[in-house]
Design a protein around this motif. Sequence first.
Motif, mmCIF file in Angstrom:
data_model
loop_
_atom_site.group_PDB
_atom_site.id
_atom_site.type_symbol
_atom_site.label_atom_id
_atom_site.label_comp_id
_atom_site.label_asym_id
_atom_site.label_seq_id
_atom_site.Cartn_x
_atom_site.Cartn_y
_atom_site.Cartn_z
ATOM 1 N N LYS A 1 0.799 -1.222 0.000
ATOM 2 C CA LYS A 1 0.000 0.000 0.000
ATOM 3 C C LYS A 1 0.831 1.272 0.000
ATOM 4 O O LYS A 1 0.307 2.341 0.306
ATOM 5 C CB LYS A 1 -0.938 0.007 1.196
ATOM 6 C CG LYS A 1 -0.237 -0.141 2.555
ATOM 7 C CD LYS A 1 -1.152 0.214 3.723
ATOM 8 C CE LYS A 1 -2.331 -0.711 3.844
ATOM 9 N NZ LYS A 1 -3.170 -0.402 5.042
ATOM 10 N N ARG B 1 -0.505 4.376 -1.590
ATOM 11 C CA ARG B 1 -1.769 4.929 -1.083
ATOM 12 C C ARG B 1 -1.623 5.614 0.270
ATOM 13 O O ARG B 1 -2.584 6.105 0.825
ATOM 14 C CB ARG B 1 -2.817 3.806 -0.976
ATOM 15 C CG ARG B 1 -3.193 3.204 -2.315
ATOM 16 C CD ARG B 1 -4.315 2.197 -2.176
ATOM 17 N NE ARG B 1 -3.872 0.932 -1.625
ATOM 18 C CZ ARG B 1 -4.272 0.419 -0.466
ATOM 19 N NH1 ARG B 1 -5.117 1.111 0.291
ATOM 20 N NH2 ARG B 1 -3.838 -0.749 -0.039
ATOM 21 N N SER C 1 -7.273 4.690 -3.122
ATOM 22 C CA SER C 1 -6.399 4.345 -4.238
ATOM 23 C C SER C 1 -5.433 5.494 -4.491
ATOM 24 O O SER C 1 -5.653 6.626 -4.026
ATOM 25 C CB SER C 1 -7.212 4.056 -5.513
ATOM 26 O OG SER C 1 -7.810 5.253 -5.989
ATOM 27 N N ALA C 2 -4.382 5.206 -5.228
ATOM 28 C CA ALA C 2 -3.394 6.242 -5.551
ATOM 29 C C ALA C 2 -4.007 7.352 -6.386
ATOM 30 O O ALA C 2 -3.552 8.502 -6.338
ATOM 31 C CB ALA C 2 -2.216 5.607 -6.291
#
Length: 443
Positions: free
Chosen positions: A52, A55, A265-266
């Motif tokens: 992650k 994120r 999310s990114a």
Amino acid sequence: MLSYYFKLAWLSLRKTPLLSVLMVSTIALGIAAAMVTYTVSYMMTKDPLPAKSDRLFTVQLSSWGPDQPYLMVDGQEEIPAMVSYRDVRGLKAAAKAKQETAIGLFKIMSRAEEQNRRDAQMRMIRTTHNDFFSMFQVPFLYGNAWSEQDDSSGNPVVVITKALNDELFGGANSVGRHIVLGESLMQIVGVMDDWFPIPRFYYLSSQAYQDPEALFVPLEYQINQQIFSHNDVTWSCWQDVEDVDFSVFIASDCIWLFYWAELESAEDRADYMDFINAYVDEQKSAGRFARENLSRLFTIDEYLRWAEVLSNENDMAVWLAFAFLLACLLNCMSLMMTKFYGKGSEIGLRRAVGASRNDICWQFLCEAFLIGILGGVLGLIFAQLGLQLIQQIFTYLNVTIMQMDLKIMLMTLILSVVTSVLFGLWPIYRAAQIQPSSQLKSL
């Protein structure tokens, strides 16, 4: 047939023990130097949260006051890496991220409830929100993180590390037992399992390779107890609040907390940045944030590079180590040339009785392979000794930095074999060109 070539290669190594030991040791030294440097560099620069990391963002706000001295970097004013408690409350209340947490620190005497006061030790205490543990994938051996109610009320609860649990409770399940912080009795709600994010990205870059603190408590507990270690933690104010009341301090624009947000999310980065800019504009309207808005979000990798935890110096050290490996391999190639040429009469005799050049090449290739295997194994031993030496010298660093994983061990053996064979090709080629007639005359 291949087993026959390996048998000949092994007999050849045994016939010239001194030369064989020199070749194996030369490769081993080069491999050890290269892989020790690579291991430390790899462990120091790997992604601490690969699942992650794209994120997770640390929030930096343009919160300096008008009288704060300018800090210029590359011709542009720099902004603080930390935020104030006021801004933590504002960002948390907006709840624009999937999860978010502030991270602080204080120092206090601590002990198990059963221990005497004289057994208490001064320890750094990490203060944060309960989202910290799920955001940063902290595993639990016993129990879990504290509740939302504990978070908001600042209840006297604590999460401890496995190491501290082993020290104070002999490794038993200590959930429900108590630890004394200062004069406060804290209930243990969770015991973390082994957790050593390397680099330790979530707080000051100067602590990137140190072990996590042994105790974690809710940030609001620190606020309720009015604890702040002015001389033991990093903080900065553009107002003079050194001697003011704690309530005035936390209501000021003093920065002393890191703030991290996890997004879905990114791709949500731009939207969250819009929220940050809107928050800054709101604070400007309220008379705060007098400077230009240079607020930003950093991913883990971006923050580590900005803080110069990850730098080109690591790459340079690796290149220098592999340059030393190259020098060792060239020396080994010279020793192979000497050895293979010294076997000219044997080569001539084998050619005379029917052995082809390919047979000679295969025999020496197997010998180069064996040299590589032996050099790789010895190199692994040297590398482990080297890593243990580094660990003894740099005792303040997390020990996992100086440990090879299985992937690096296999890489070491493969590198040793491949380089040994590659640098043995020229000596092998030259040996295969020896004419049997010229050698038989000398017999």
